[in-house]
Design an enzyme around this catalytic site. Structure first.
Site, PDB file in Angstrom:
ATOM      1  N   HIS A   1       1.614 -25.946  12.865  1.00 12.06           N
ATOM      2  CA  HIS A   1       0.628 -24.990  12.364  1.00 12.06           C
ATOM      3  C   HIS A   1       0.652 -24.950  10.832  1.00 12.06           C
ATOM      4  CE1 HIS A   1      -1.631 -21.079  12.751  1.00 12.06           C
ATOM      5  NE2 HIS A   1      -1.134 -20.948  11.521  1.00 12.06           N
ATOM      6  N   GLU A   2       1.831 -24.760  10.268  1.00 11.43           N
ATOM      7  CA  GLU A   2       1.923 -24.646   8.803  1.00 11.43           C
ATOM      8  C   GLU A   2       1.622 -25.981   8.128  1.00 11.43           C
ATOM      9  OE1 GLU A   2       2.012 -21.782   7.455  1.00 11.43           O
ATOM     10  OE2 GLU A   2       2.437 -20.741   9.316  1.00 11.43           O
TER      11      GLU A   2
ATOM     12  N   GLY B   1      -7.698   2.786 -10.556  1.00 10.92           N
ATOM     13  CA  GLY B   1      -7.006   1.512 -10.364  1.00 10.92           C
ATOM     14  C   GLY B   1      -6.309   1.501  -9.015  1.00 10.92           C
TER      15      GLY B   1
ATOM     16  N   GLY C   1       0.032   1.473 -12.234  1.00 11.24           N
ATOM     17  CA  GLY C   1       0.676   2.223 -13.313  1.00 11.24           C
ATOM     18  C   GLY C   1      -0.108   3.446 -13.756  1.00 11.24           C
ATOM     19  N   LYS C   2      -0.877   4.038 -12.863  1.00  8.01           N
ATOM     20  CA  LYS C   2      -1.658   5.228 -13.228  1.00  8.01           C
ATOM     21  C   LYS C   2      -0.723   6.392 -13.560  1.00  8.01           C
ATOM     22  CE  LYS C   2      -3.999   5.117  -9.325  1.00  8.01           C
ATOM     23  NZ  LYS C   2      -3.560   3.847  -8.731  1.00  8.01           N
ATOM     24  N   THR C   3       0.216   6.646 -12.658  1.00  3.28           N
ATOM     25  CA  THR C   3       1.164   7.738 -12.888  1.00  3.28           C
ATOM     26  C   THR C   3       1.985   7.477 -14.141  1.00  3.28           C
ATOM     27  OG1 THR C   3       1.325   7.807 -10.498  1.00  3.28           O
ATOM     28  CG2 THR C   3       2.874   9.150 -11.728  1.00  3.28           C
TER      29      THR C   3
ATOM     30  N   ASP D   1      -5.348 -15.919  11.016  1.00  2.00           N
ATOM     31  CA  ASP D   1      -6.108 -16.918  10.279  1.00  2.00           C
ATOM     32  C   ASP D   1      -7.575 -16.841  10.651  1.00  2.00           C
ATOM     33  OD1 ASP D   1      -3.752 -17.838   9.267  1.00  2.00           O
ATOM     34  OD2 ASP D   1      -3.514 -19.412  10.769  1.00  2.00           O
TER      35      ASP D   1
HETATM   36  P1  ADP Z   1       0.118   4.213  -9.395  1.00  4.76           P
HETATM   37  O1  ADP Z   1       0.259   5.624  -9.811  1.00  4.76           O
HETATM   38  O2  ADP Z   1      -0.987   3.476 -10.084  1.00  4.76           O
HETATM   39  O3  ADP Z   1       0.093   3.977  -7.915  1.00  4.76           O
HETATM   40  P2  ADP Z   1       2.666   4.004 -10.621  1.00  4.76           P
HETATM   41  O4  ADP Z   1       2.323   4.431 -11.984  1.00  4.76           O
HETATM   42  O5  ADP Z   1       3.313   5.000  -9.734  1.00  4.76           O
HETATM   43  O6  ADP Z   1       1.407   3.416  -9.884  1.00  4.76           O
HETATM   44  O7  ADP Z   1       3.539   2.690 -10.741  1.00  4.76           O
HETATM   45  C1  ADP Z   1       4.662   2.493  -9.945  1.00  4.76           C
HETATM   46  C2  ADP Z   1       5.741   1.804 -10.730  1.00  4.76           C
HETATM   47  O8  ADP Z   1       5.375   0.477 -11.048  1.00  4.76           O
HETATM   48  C3  ADP Z   1       6.034   2.449 -12.048  1.00  4.76           C
HETATM   49  O9  ADP Z   1       6.949   3.467 -11.920  1.00  4.76           O
HETATM   50  C4  ADP Z   1       6.581   1.297 -12.865  1.00  4.76           C
HETATM   51  O10 ADP Z   1       7.952   1.130 -12.601  1.00  4.76           O
HETATM   52  C5  ADP Z   1       5.857   0.110 -12.318  1.00  4.76           C
HETATM   53  N1  ADP Z   1       4.709  -0.235 -13.159  1.00  4.76           N
HETATM   54  C6  ADP Z   1       3.416  -0.205 -12.800  1.00  4.76           C
HETATM   55  N2  ADP Z   1       2.628  -0.626 -13.804  1.00  4.76           N
HETATM   56  C7  ADP Z   1       3.426  -0.907 -14.833  1.00  4.76           C
HETATM   57  C8  ADP Z   1       3.199  -1.382 -16.178  1.00  4.76           C
HETATM   58  N3  ADP Z   1       1.985  -1.648 -16.647  1.00  4.76           N
HETATM   59  N4  ADP Z   1       4.279  -1.557 -16.967  1.00  4.76           N
HETATM   60  C9  ADP Z   1       5.521  -1.302 -16.527  1.00  4.76           C
HETATM   61  N5  ADP Z   1       5.797  -0.858 -15.283  1.00  4.76           N
HETATM   62  C10 ADP Z   1       4.770  -0.667 -14.436  1.00  4.76           C
HETATM   63 ZN    ZN Z   2      -1.655 -19.728  10.011  1.00  3.46          ZN
END
Ligand code: ADP
Ligand code: ZN
Length: 610
Positions: free
Chosen positions: A429-430, A207, A212-214, A505
Site C-alpha cells: 500500500h505505502e 487565526g 499564538g493568539k493567546t 485515502d
Molecule cells: P492560540 O491561542 O492561537 O490557540 P497559543 O497562543 O495558545 O495559540 O499558542 C500555544 C503555544 O504555542 C504558545 O504558548 C507558544 O508556546 C507556542 N507558540 C505559538 N505561536 C508562537 C509564536 N509565534 N512564537 C513562539 N511561540 C509560539
Molecule cells: Zn494510504
C-alpha cells in the site's frame, strides 16, 4: 436574614457535625500520653524504655517504670530504620523489646472506607441538590457564587515570572506592528486622548488553533505592563442560566478597577455566534452573555483605558453586531508560520535546552510545513523528552527529527503489531503511494515511507514540500488524487483485492476531486463555483450547504468527479503495472526495514524514468 448567609451557616454546621462524628470514631477518648519520635529516641538512648509494640503506624510504648505512652511513626518505614536514622544508639535499641502486631482488623477498618467513600459523598450531594431545588424555587441562584468571572489575572507587576513580550513571539510581524499602537495607548493614554484620537476598543485576533493568539495578547499586556484578564468564551456558557451575563458584568468591573488593563476573551465564537441561530431551547444563555458583552462595550467611556482582545478561528460565524464600530472593529489576522518563522519559533522554544552541535533548525523547519506554533513548541519539548529518556546530556538533531513524526502522527503504537500478512499489505500500500507520487508530474519528493503503525494510520508516506505552495494547478491536484489512490491500486495489483486500510485515502481523494469541480472550476462544467456553504448551527455543528444549482447540475458534478477519480485511478494503475518490478522491490525493502528514508528510496528508484 440573607439566604446566602443562612446556607453558609448550614453548611458549616453540617461539616462540624460530620467532623465531630469522625473524630469520635477515630480517636476514642483516651488519656494516654503521647510522645514525639524525637522524645522516643532520647528515651531509648536514656535506657528508659522496656518495650515497644508496633501496630500499623501506631506505637505502644512501655517504660521501665511501667508508665505507658503512645506515638506514631511515618508510614512505610520500618521502626528500627526510622529510629536509627534519627540517631538512636544501637546498643540501647537492642535492649528494647520490639514486637510487631498486625494492624488491628476491627470493625472500623472496613467501616471507615464505607463511610468516607459511600455515605459522605451521598450527604454532600444530597445537600447540594436540596439547596439547588430550594434556590430555584426561590427564583434565584444565589446559593453559590458562580457569577464571578473566573478570569485568570496576570498582575501588572511584571506578570510574575513569566512576563511575555513581543520578543517571545516569533514571526507575526504585521500583527505585532498593528498591536504596537495599542501598547503605546495603554502606556500613554493621555497623549492620545489629548489629540482626540479614537483608539480601538476591541481587537479581534483571527487565526487557527495554536498560531499564538493567546501568546500575542499576553505579549501586548507584557509590553504595556498592564494587568491581563483572561477568560475563555466556552467558560461563559458553562452552567446555569443567567450566570454568563453576570460573569461578563463582573469581568468588566474588575477590568475597569485595574485600568489600564487588557481583557482577553479566548474562543469568542463560543459566545459570539449569530444570534438566533440556536435550535431548541427557547432560553438561550449564550445570547444573553453576548448581549451583555455588547452592552458593556458600548457603555465604556473613551478614557477607561480597558482594551478588549478576543481570539477566534471562525470570524465568519461571529454575530455582525460584534464587529460594529466601537466594538471589535479591528481585525488582525495571524497567519500560520512560514519556514523562517518556524525556524525562529523552534529557536525560541529551544533556548533553555542544551543543544548538540549538529542541531539544524532550518532542516527541522523545512520538514514541518503546516505546523502551528503550538505544534513546534511541542516538537522542541518532545525532542528534549526523547533525549532525557535516553539519558543524554544534550538534545541532538536526531531527536528533533524523531519528535516531528511523533507530533505529526501521535505516539508510536508499540502495542499494535501487524501480522505478517497485514505487514505485507501495508508495505505494498505505502509503496504504491510512493511510486505513484514519484512518477506523476508536479509532485514533491517522497521523504519517508513507513509501515510502523502510528496514531490512526497503519502506515504512512511522508511527502513534504520544502516550501509550502499557495497556488496549484489541476495537474498537481490530479497527481495528488492519483497518489491517494496509489495505495489501494497497489493492493489490488498484488493481492487481487483491497482492504479497509484505504478508506481514508478514498475519502480524501473524492473530497479533492469534488473541490476541483465545485470550487476551483477545473472541470468541463466551466468557471463556476457551485454550492454556498452556509452555517446552520445544530448541536454545535454546521450541517448544511446551500445548493444554488439544479438537480441536473448536481448530476453533472457527480459525473465530473467520477471522471477525475477514474482518470487518476487509471494513471495510478498504469504507473504501477509499468513499474511492477520496482513496486515489488520497494515493498519488499519496506517489509524488511519497516521504514525507508528519502536517500534509500531514491537509490531504489534510480534508473527508472518518469
Ligand atoms: P492560540 O491561542 O492561537 O490557540 P497559543 O497562543 O495558545 O495559540 O499558542 C500555544 C503555544 O504555542 C504558545 O504558548 C507558544 O508556546 C507556542 N507558540 C505559538 N505561536 C508562537 C509564536 N509565534 N512564537 C513562539 N511561540 C509560539
Ligand atoms: Zn494510504
Amino acid at each position: 436574614m440573607n439566604p446566602l448567609f443562612k446556607n453558609f451557616v448550614f453548611v458549616i454546621l453540617i461539616l462540624v457535625i460530620i467532623g465531630g462524628i469522625f473524630s469520635l470514631l477515630y480517636f476514642p477518648a483516651t488519656t494516654t500520653n503521647e510522645v514525639s519520635t524525637t522524645q522516643l529516641v532520647s528515651d531509648i538512648n536514656g535506657g528508659k524504655i522496656k518495650s515497644i509494640t508496633v501496630s500499623g503506624d501506631a506505637l505502644a510504648i512501655t517504660y521501665n517504670d511501667t508508665k505507658t505512652a503512645v506515638s506514631m511513626k511515618e508510614t512505610g518505614t520500618g521502626l528500627t530504620d526510622l529510629l536509627l536514622n534519627l540517631g538512636v544508639n544501637k546498643d540501647n535499641l537492642q535492649k528494647v523489646a520490639i514486637t510487631n502486631q498486625a494492624a488491628k482488623q476491627d470493625l472500623w477498618s472496613w467501616l471507615t472506607p464505607l463511610l468516607i467513600f459511600g455515605i459522605l459523598p451521598l450527604l454532600v450531594f444530597g445537600f447540594f441538590f436540596w439547596t439547588m431545588i430550594k434556590q430555584s424555587k426561590a427564583g434565584a441562584m444565589q446559593a453559590f457564587d458562580f457569577t464571578k468571572a473566573k478570569a485568570r489575572l496576570f498582575g501588572a507587576d511584571g506578570h510574575g515570572k513569566e512576563k511575555i513580550t513581543f520578543k517571545d513571539v516569533a514571526g507575526l510581524k504585521e500583527a505585532k506592528e498593528e498591536l504596537v499602537e495599542i501598547v503605546d495607548f495603554l502606556k500613554f493614554p493621555k497623549k492620545y486622548l489629548a489629540m482626540g484620537a479614537k483608539i480601538p476598543r476591541g481587537v479581534l485576533l483571527v487565526g487557527s488553533a495554536g498560531v499564538g493568539k493567546t501568546l500575542l495578547a499576553r505579549a501586548v499586556a507584557g509590553e504595556a505592563n498592564v494587568p491581563f484578564l483572561s477568560v475563555s468564551g466556552s467558560e461563559f456558557v458553562e452552567m446555569f442560566v443567567g450566570v454568563g451575563s453576570a460573569r461578563v458584568r463582573d469581568l468588566f468591573a474588575t477590568a475597569k478597577k485595574s485600568a489600564p488593563s487588557i481583557i482577553f476573551i479566548d474562543e469568542l465564537d463560543a459566545i459570539g455566534r449569530h444570534r438566533g441561530a440556536g435550535i431548541g431551547g427557547g432560553h438561550d444563555e449564550r445570547e444573553q452573555t453576548l448581549n451583555q458583552i455588547l452592552v458593556e462595550m458600548d457603555g465604556f467611556e473613551k478614557e477607561t483605558g480597558v482594551i478588549i482582545l478576543a481570539a477566534t478561528n471562525r470570524p465568519d460565524i461571529l454575530d455582525p453586531a460584534l464587529l460594529r464600530p466601537g466594538r471589535f472593529d479591528r481585525k488582525i489576522v495571524l497567519d500560520p508560520p512560514d519556514v523562517h518563522d518556524r525556524e525562529e519559533i523552534l529557536r525560541i522554544h529551544s533556548k533553555d535546552k542544551p543543544l548538540g552541535k549538529d542541531i539544524n533548525f532550518k532542516e527541522t523547519a523545512e520538514r514541518t510545513p503546516g505546523f502551528s506554533g503550538a505544534d513546534l513548541a511541542n516538537v522542541a519539548n518532545e525532542a528534549a523528552l526523547l533525549a532525557a529518556r535516553q539519558n543524554k546530556t544534550q538534545v541532538d538533531q536526531k531527536e528533533f527529527l524523531e519528535a516531528i513524526e511523533k507530533v505529526l502522527l501521535g505516539p508510536e503504537r508499540k502495542s499494535h503489531i501487524l501480522s505478517k500478512k497485514e505487514k505485507e499489505i501495508a508495505a505494498y500500500h505505502e509503496a504504491g503511494h510512493a511510486l505513484v507520487s514519484t512518477f506523476m508530474p508536479e509532485t514533491e519528493p517522497v521523504r519517508k515511507i513507513s509501515i510502523i503503525a502510528r496514531g490512526m494510520a497503519a502506515g504512512y508516506t511522508l511527502q513534504m514540500p520544502s516550501e509550502e505552495r499557495k497556488m496549484r494547478t489541476k495537474t498537481g491536484f490530479v497527481s495528488e488524487i492519483a497518489t491517494f489512490l496509489g495505495g489501494c491500486t497497489a493492493e489490488r495489483i498484488k493481492f487481487g483485492e483491497m482492504t479497509t486500510g484505504a478508506s481514508n485515502d478514498l475519502s480524501r481523494a473524492s473530497d479533492m476531486a469534488r473541490r476541483l469541480v465545485k470550487e476551483y472550476g477545473m472541470s468541463s462544467l466551466g468557471l463556476i463555483a457551485f454550492g454556498e456553504k452556509e452555517e446552520l448551527i445544530f448541536l454545535g455543528k454546521e450541517i448544511s450547504e446551500q445548493r444554488n444549482y439544479s438537480e441536473k447540475i448536481a448530476e453533472r458534478i457527480d459525473e465530473e468527479v467520477d471522471v477525475i477519480i477514474k482518470g487518476a485511478q487509471k494513471q495510478a494503475e498504469i504507473i504501477l503495472i509499468k513499474h511492477r518490478i520496482l513496486l515489488d522491490k520497494v515493498a519488499q525493502d519496506l517489509f524488511e526495514k519497516e521504514t525507508i528514508e528519502r536517500e534509500e528510496f531514491e537509490k531504489l528508484i534510480k534508473g527508472a524514468k518518469k
